[in-house]
Design an enzyme around this catalytic site. Structure first.
Site, PDB file in Angstrom:
ATOM      1  N   ARG A  27       0.828  -1.212   0.000  1.00 38.67           N
ATOM      2  CA  ARG A  27       0.000   0.000   0.000  1.00 38.67           C
ATOM      3  C   ARG A  27       0.860   1.259   0.000  1.00 38.67           C
ATOM      4  O   ARG A  27       0.462   2.282  -0.562  1.00 38.67           O
ATOM      5  CB  ARG A  27      -0.938  -0.024   1.216  1.00 38.67           C
ATOM      6  N   SER A 176     -12.922  -9.209   3.257  1.00 39.94           N
ATOM      7  CA  SER A 176     -11.621  -9.293   2.585  1.00 39.94           C
ATOM      8  C   SER A 176     -11.055  -7.897   2.401  1.00 39.94           C
ATOM      9  O   SER A 176     -11.674  -7.041   1.768  1.00 39.94           O
ATOM     10  CB  SER A 176     -11.777  -9.971   1.220  1.00 39.94           C
ATOM     11  N   ASP A 324      -3.862 -14.971   7.964  1.00 41.10           N
ATOM     12  CA  ASP A 324      -2.640 -15.506   7.356  1.00 41.10           C
ATOM     13  C   ASP A 324      -1.867 -16.425   8.304  1.00 41.10           C
ATOM     14  O   ASP A 324      -0.840 -16.995   7.923  1.00 41.10           O
ATOM     15  CB  ASP A 324      -1.732 -14.350   6.903  1.00 41.10           C
ATOM     16  N   ARG A 397       3.864 -19.546   3.356  1.00 39.96           N
ATOM     17  CA  ARG A 397       3.498 -19.750   4.764  1.00 39.96           C
ATOM     18  C   ARG A 397       3.435 -21.242   5.131  1.00 39.96           C
ATOM     19  O   ARG A 397       3.647 -21.601   6.275  1.00 39.96           O
ATOM     20  CB  ARG A 397       2.186 -19.035   5.080  1.00 39.96           C
TER      21      ARG A 397
HETATM   22  C1  S3P Z   1      -4.182  -8.921   2.477  1.00 38.08           C
HETATM   23  C2  S3P Z   1      -5.423  -9.368   2.814  1.00 38.08           C
HETATM   24  C3  S3P Z   1      -5.726 -10.767   3.120  1.00 38.08           C
HETATM   25  C4  S3P Z   1      -4.463 -11.570   3.411  1.00 38.08           C
HETATM   26  C5  S3P Z   1      -3.368 -11.286   2.432  1.00 38.08           C
HETATM   27  C6  S3P Z   1      -3.006  -9.811   2.436  1.00 38.08           C
HETATM   28  C7  S3P Z   1      -4.001  -7.495   2.151  1.00 38.08           C
HETATM   29  O1  S3P Z   1      -6.382 -11.364   2.016  1.00 38.08           O
HETATM   30  O2  S3P Z   1      -4.755 -12.944   3.421  1.00 38.08           O
HETATM   31  O3  S3P Z   1      -2.216 -12.040   2.729  1.00 38.08           O
HETATM   32  O4  S3P Z   1      -2.859  -7.010   2.143  1.00 38.08           O
HETATM   33  O5  S3P Z   1      -5.015  -6.825   1.905  1.00 38.08           O
HETATM   34  P1  S3P Z   1      -7.988 -11.272   1.851  1.00 38.08           P
HETATM   35  O6  S3P Z   1      -8.343  -9.859   1.762  1.00 38.08           O
HETATM   36  O7  S3P Z   1      -8.286 -11.988   0.561  1.00 38.08           O
HETATM   37  O8  S3P Z   1      -8.533 -11.995   3.044  1.00 38.08           O
END
Ligand code: S3P
Length: 439
Positions: A27, A176, A324, A397
């Site tokens: 980000r 999500s 995660d 992981r």
């Molecule tokens: C993430 C969101 C999660 C996570 C991924 C990183 C992110 O996924 O599992 O490793 O940086 O927004 P989801 O949004 O699909 O749950």
């Protein structure tokens, strides 16, 4: 290191700083590229996933310089990234398709951003990413007016056409952060207010970071609204260490007898701290020290001491805050006394691998008694696991979790396809090695 051999080597002791946060690193590049002017990001994660995001923005004409800090500079900050951008409407059409590698975050967030650009683009990924569902972003973005073509109705590659988007209010069926962030990025380019109402609270780095650079973003419980923007201010931030990477060492410290670790400078965003809550419920000796805030994110040092863990029931609400950490939690459960039941974790089937099937198969090889559910696992704790020839399924992981399990087993465990560790944690083995024999 396509294959890693590991055996127990005594207690793990010492102080470590895990690598920078992956979600925040992605980000930081994206939002700096959206801002007008010069942004500075310190302690960016130079691992394969966030580097895909960095390359994507270079391909779109953003000037990004990586200034590496000299090793042993007395801080945990290993680099400074300087991003020069002319802002939201300054991107150029990339000369080729954008390759997202293994990174779902790159692909899903970029899809929202690219759907609003005045040029067509194509996003591709590796074999794992090409098998991951993209309909979850294609659907809401199409409602906003985006035109996105995909393989087999919802899988990468994605061809995204130049578009003019309109705001929507959308309630995704699954919580999500990637879906939420994709819609928010598209919403930045709409005139009016775009709203996402989630069924549960996913990680909120997007909301915190966009707010810090002047976006009109409002959060009300599970509802996030963003107004279209003309200009965003430059970002200046230091990325904390990644709790999701720290998790491997937290569990290692708990299950390797006589271990004692201080894991420093770790991001403690409350949408991410499920692993600490769950492990404490299992009886873990974990304490937080030096709690503070850096660049709008809570940070702390985590003290961990070897503990006798007990089993608990872990449900969907707990899993969302530890989304995660499922693979490494399975290792903790395998070492706990009693039967751990994890449910409400169906999302784990569509991560970098099917993590439910992968952990069931790999722990069975270590002689752990395990039952696979549609949305989780039932794991019987076992005092002495058997050495195994494990595979990572190309999932970073899973690889790191099986290596940590190997640290508790007297004979040699081999983890194949271990290169994928570099997706999020370059230097993982070196860090483990640095902690052994520190008595
Ligand atoms: C993430 C969101 C999660 C996570 C991924 C990183 C992110 O996924 O599992 O490793 O940086 O927004 P989801 O949004 O699909 O749950």
């Amino acid at each position: 290191m396509n294959q890693i051999s590991i055996t127990s080597r005594g207690p793990l002791r010492g102080e470590i700083v895990p690598p920078p946060d992956k979600s925040i690193s992605h980000r930081a590049i994206m939002f700096s590229s959206l801002a007008s002017g010069t942004s500075v990001v310190r302690n960016f994660l130079q691992a394969e996933d966030p580097l895909r995001t960095l390359e994507a923005f270079r391909q779109m004409g953003v000037e990004i310089d990586v200034l590496n800090a000299p090793p042993g500079n007395g801080t945990s900050i290993n680099n400074e990234i300087v991003i020069n951008s002319k802002g939201l409407k300054s991107f150029k059409k990339p000369d080729t398709e954008i390759y997202c590698g293994n990174s779902g975050t790159t692909m899903r967030l970029m899809t929202g951003l690219l759907a609003a650009q005045p040029f067509n683009t194509t996003l591709t990924g590796d074999a794992s990413l090409s098998g991951r569902p993209m309909k979850r972003v294609i659907k809401p973005l199409s409602e906003m007016g985006a035109v996105i073509r995909s393989r087999d109705d919802g899988y990468p590659p994605l061809s995204i056409q130049a578009g003019n988007l309109k705001p929507i209010t959308y309630s995704p069926p699954v919580a999500s952060a990637q879906v939420k962030s994709s819609i928010i990025l598209a919403g930045l380019y709409c005139s009016g207010t775009t709203t996402v109402i989630e069924p549960g609270k996913s990680r909120d780095h997007t909301e915190r970071m966009l707010k810090s650079i002047g976006a009109d973003i409002k959060v009300n419980g599970l509802e996030v609204s963003i107004s279209g923007a003309d200009r965003l201010s430059p970002l200046d931030m230091t990325v904390p260490a990644d709790l999701s990477s720290a998790a491997f060492f937290i569990v290692a410290g708990l299950i390797v007898p006589e271990s004692e670790l201080l894991i420093q400078n770790v991001g403690m965003n409350p949408t991410r701290t499920g692993i600490i809550d769950i492990l404490k419920k299992m009886g873990a000796n974990i304490t937080l020290e030096n709690e503070t805030e850096i660049s709008g994110e809570p940070v702390a040092d985590i003290y961990v001491k070897y503990s006798r863990l007990n089993s608990i029931d872990i449900d969907g609400d707990m899993i969302l805050k530890a989304i995660d950490e499922f693979p490494i939690l399975c290792i903790a459960a395998a070492k706990a006394e009693g039967t751990t039941r994890i449910t409400g974790a169906g999302e784990l089937r569509v991560k970098e691998s099917d993590r439910i099937a992968a952990m069931a198969a790999e722990l069975k090889k270590m002689d752990v008694s395990i039952e696979e559910l549609k949305d989780g696992l039932i794991i019987e704790g076992k005092e002495n696991m058997k050495p195994a020839r494990a595979t990572s399924y190309g999932d970073h992981r899973i690889a790191m979790s099986m290596i940590i399990a190997g640290l508790t087993i007297n004979d040699e465990t081999v983890v194949s396809e271990a290169d994928c560790v570099n997706t999020s944690f370059p230097g993982f083995m070196e860090l483990i090695n640095s902690l052994s024999n520190n008595t």
